[in-house]
Design an enzyme around this catalytic site. Structure first.
Site: not given
Lengths: 592, 592
Positions: B294, B434-436
């Site tokens: 993140r 992406y990545e949350g």
């Protein structure tokens, strides 16, 4: 593939509950009763959703190809174009003297929204033609009108606008395309134009290019510019098509979006052209097209976000992921639908409240255009002139933002082309750029429109809001949530306008440093105003015992959302504006 | 084609004037004097600008292809990857026990920014490997570390993260991939994973997949999830490669951007895997990767906007269009460069002030990560944990916005793919997802991080700002333009946090309806804070009689811009937050 549902109910609400179209004193408007407009909108919506929308994603994927100098549109476009022509949609608001149906522009905008939503790239072929039609209609000789307009009204021939050259776009005074006068009264046009939308294609017999060029004797800068009609195929005296003119497609641009519209490099090699309007007054004639085109692009800005929102909404209702923080909403399923989550709601409400407000603004403005033309109303004309850059700049910026919000709802699927959300974002992006980049719109608003006619039009705009608020001063139900926020936002706009007036003359950079924020501040106040009008209309419907309670309650809730969550932006825009040019202009160019 | 200039001077300023890296008490930091870091940054910058940047646009145009089950990367990628490996750039901040160079993470971020700026899609192959390396380093057995880490540090083998499945992304409790235990202690993994970045390619001998799957006995939801190491090629006891494992690429996604990174559908058909970390504790192990990832995505968010800004700036200096409103700036030329126009300045300053602030935030956070690891500092760890969603969410949203601003400066040329500006926008867009997705970051911030350890970390953040302001309380030169705006913005943030604390427990929707605005409010305050620190550092340099006066004066002017023109956003975010859930949650799902 994304689906598209025509917003007939909402269009009808704005036309009849808000604008009260058929009660207008404008010629022909008494025929526009709800039953009639609904039939028109239903027919347009059917064509848009069933014929045009299914071609949108395939059109993006296939794009246009240049084959041996001929532009090929994507599969299915030609047949769809025939259906649009046969349905009479290209002639809806055109002059009956040339085969048009003579409906008001407002109806053109209402149906146009749906065509753009369904397939923006496709609709541009017709949209550009309409702009060229308007310019010839306003500035052409009788012979020119007879020669070109009937064919353009039917879209047997399509039209283009040729302004930009490789070294100049905004600053047209620099253009180099030359027009040499011939003995027969025609001109030979030579030069290169770029970014010509719908510049060539295989769906019409002829393409009528309107080309800005410099004829001898006009002097430097924009003063020397004239506008010319340059048909792709020369037209014989009897109206049949003659030889190919000296204009060709140099290349197709590879663009971020609107792949299915042919963006052409056009080469004019002594092409034969005819003056449109007065010699050396080409910019004025061009602006007939430009103003219409700018409102049209504002329409595109929000219209292409409509299906983005619809598909984000469908996904949010369908996709099961996580649980509502207040307890399971779908206890028998493995998870709750996305729409239970507050942040998904925040995004959907941002989208919904913008789009419905934008629709109301577009239709109200179109109605003002009709008033300015049909009733020769100079005040309406002034208001439209003032709001044109706001409609173009604000609706396209926010429309693009809306497509990004919608794409985000789908997470990773939003990024994958097969889902179609990326196309909405990529298509929407151009609307912020063409027909005058949005920074140019802001400059037009603050540098020209604000002070036009002694500031008369902006004062008229403030008076309009004041009168509305006064009229509603006893409306306790809407006071706190709707009217007070509108008043506060309007005060911010007046404060910004005052700041410009005080500073603008002695320090123009102070005004221009805040021009972009002013355009957005203006946009928010305008949307706040139309939202308040919609709230009043829905309140009236509910008090009258409407059968459609759910629709009007939703409208009121959405109005409250816009006031609570969007209008607070005006304070930030005002703060930015009031900081002036100091921090904006401090650095030397070399210091960047 | 766009160019890229490594921002060595600015990186050095942050590392030494602001963070005073080599004066830190952290192990090994005394070696990081300005001369040493400059040499490292120069070498990385040379590779980035001369080798990786020229492959960026061609890589986007060519993309990855799936040929007979094998992913082919674009031309030139394989050779460039060898150069990155040979230069030791993959091992920079890795553990010397496994072949790493043991430099602090801060240096990894400083060099990483340049690699991402030069070619984001390319850098992901190495970036994902680093995340997998970290997870194995933190949770692997000694044998696993010996088997995998040296090859991953060198990027002879690359790594991936396998979380998402077709029906679940954010809500991993729903995942279906199964792990069946075998007698030899291994597992057979069966299921389908989607959106797997760098899932396969032709630049490494092996790909080490870290895969979330459900092993028997773990119960429902995320509690039943374990993490497995699943190599593409099985590894023999002696470390040589054995047979092909039962994992294959089902398809490549067609995406909006990062075309040169292979986003794969991965099919696991009884592939052999080995448990990483504890059984049924896979989420914890995965989060080791996720947190690093993140921060890495936050870095991508602003880093891929850096060349967008640089190329917009170059265009603004070069393109002649119109005249300055205050009088011709280039009287001998046909027009003035775009950069004379206030609205172009406004755009460039928005870009510049965000990017330099983001860079300072990224490096400061990286320095805190180093402190948390190298000095076992729990407070630093808490602060990083609090700020991770802000870094990811705010820097990617604003990074994307910055690419859009930069694209806009080029007008129509920004929309044409050949100019490369569209790619920056399309690539940047994925970082918000992406990545949350960023909404999930906002939920993590407000729903978890804010109240973590009794709200200790957010209090520590406020204390940091208070202490800084107190320390500078006698600094009259910066008071009005820098410190007062920071204090006001920080007050807005505290007010929002207070609102959540008062409402959060009894009405969680009130807090979550404002989560996205809170993330942005927090981001602005954080950037305000690092800008204030940079202003103080530049002020000190000027007072000390620096030879580089122009650099520091520009830095101070840019700080003032951020305070005057960006920080006012905090008031709007606070207003939106304080409107609570009322208008957000009012409508039934059917009413949309």
């Amino acid at each position: 593939m994304p689906s598209y549902t025509p917003p007939i109910r909402d269009l009808q609400f704005i036309l009849h509950d808000v604008l009260k179209l058929s009660q207008s004193d404008l010629p022909g408007h008494d025929e526009l009763d709800p039953g009639f407009t609904e039939a028109v909108l239903e027919a347009a919506g059917k064509l848009a959703s069933e014929v045009l929308a299914p071609l949108n994603l395939p059109g993006d994927q296939q794009g246009c190809r240049l084959e041996n100098g001929v532009v090929r549109t994507p599969d299915g476009f030609g047949a769809a174009f025939e259906q649009v022509k046969e349905g009479g949609w290209t002639s809806l608001d055109c002059d009956p003297d040339y085969g048009g149906q003579g409906m008001p522009y407002t109806m053109g905008v209402a149906t146009g929204e749906m065509f753009v939503s369904a397939n923006m790239a496709f609709n541009m072929y017709q949209g550009l033609t309409h702009g060229a039609y308007s310019a010839i209609h306003a500035h052409g000789t009788d012979a020119q009108k007879q020669t070109y307009l009937p064919k353009m009204v039917s879209c047997d021939w399509t039209g283009t606008m040729n302004l930009t050259e490789p070294h100049c776009g905004t600053d047209l005074g620099l253009l180099r395309t030359k027009a040499e006068p011939q003995d027969d009264g025609s001109y030979l046009i030579t030069g290169q134009k770029i970014f010509i939308s719908a510049g060539d294609h295989d769906m019409a017999e002829n393409v009528i290019h309107l080309v800005l060029a410099k004829a001898p004797g006009g002097g430097a800068g924009t003063k020397g510019i004239s506008l010319f009609i340059v048909p792709k195929m020369l037209v014989n005296e009897d109206g049949t098509l003659g030889a190919r003119n000296g204009v060709s497609v140099g290349a197709l641009e590879h663009k971020m979006g609107i792949h299915a519209n042919a963006t052409c490099v056009m080469n004019y090699d002594g092409a034969r052209g005819w003056l449109l309007g007065d010699l050396h007054k080409g910019m004025r004639a061009m602006f007939t097209m430009m103003n219409e085109a700018r409102i049209g692009v504002g329409l595109q800005g929000y219209a292409c976000a409509v299906p983005a929102y619809q598909n984000a909404l469908a996904y949010a209702k369908d996709r099961l992921q996580g649980r509502a923080v207040t307890g399971a909403a779908n206890p028998s399923g493995p998870a709750d639908p996305l729409i239970v989550h507050p942040d998904i709601r925040r995004s959907l409400m941002d989208q919904k409240s913008f789009l419905e407000g934008a629709r109301a603004l577009a239709l109200w403005s179109a109605h003002l255009v009709d008033r300015s033309h049909l009733a020769d109303d100079a005040d309406a004309d002034g208001l439209v002139s003032l709001m044109t850059p706001v409609i173009k700049g604000f609706l396209t910026d926010k429309g693009f933002e809306t497509t990004v919000l919608a794409q985000q709802v789908l997470g990773g699927h939003g990024y994958v082309e097969e889902w179609g959300m990326s196309q909405f974002v990529r298509d929407a992006r151009i609307t912020m750029i063409y027909e005058g980049a949005n920074g140019v719109q802001a400059l037009d608003l603050v540098g020209r429109k604000l002070a036009q006619d002694g500031g008369k039009h902006v004062m008229a705009f403030f008076d309009l809001i004041k009168a509305f608020c006064k009229e509603q001063s006893g409306n306790a139900a809407l006071a706190a949530d709707i009217l007070d926020p509108l008043k506060a936002a309007s005060k911010d706009l007046q404060s910004a306008a005052m700041f410009f007036m005080e500073r603008g003359m002695k320090s123009p950079n102070d005004a221009l440093s805040g021009s972009y924020d002013f355009m957005h501040l203006f946009g928010h106040v305008t949307l706040g105003y139309v939202w308040a009008r919609m709230a009043v209309a829905s309140q009236a419907a509910l008090e009258a015992g409407t059968a459609d309670e759910a629709f009007h309650k939703t409208k009121l809730a959405t109005a409250r959302y816009y006031m609570a969550r969007q209008l607070p932006m005006t304070a930030t825009h005002l703060a930015r504006i009031k900081s002036g040019a100091a921090t904006v202009m401090e650095l030397d160019a070399e210091a960047f």
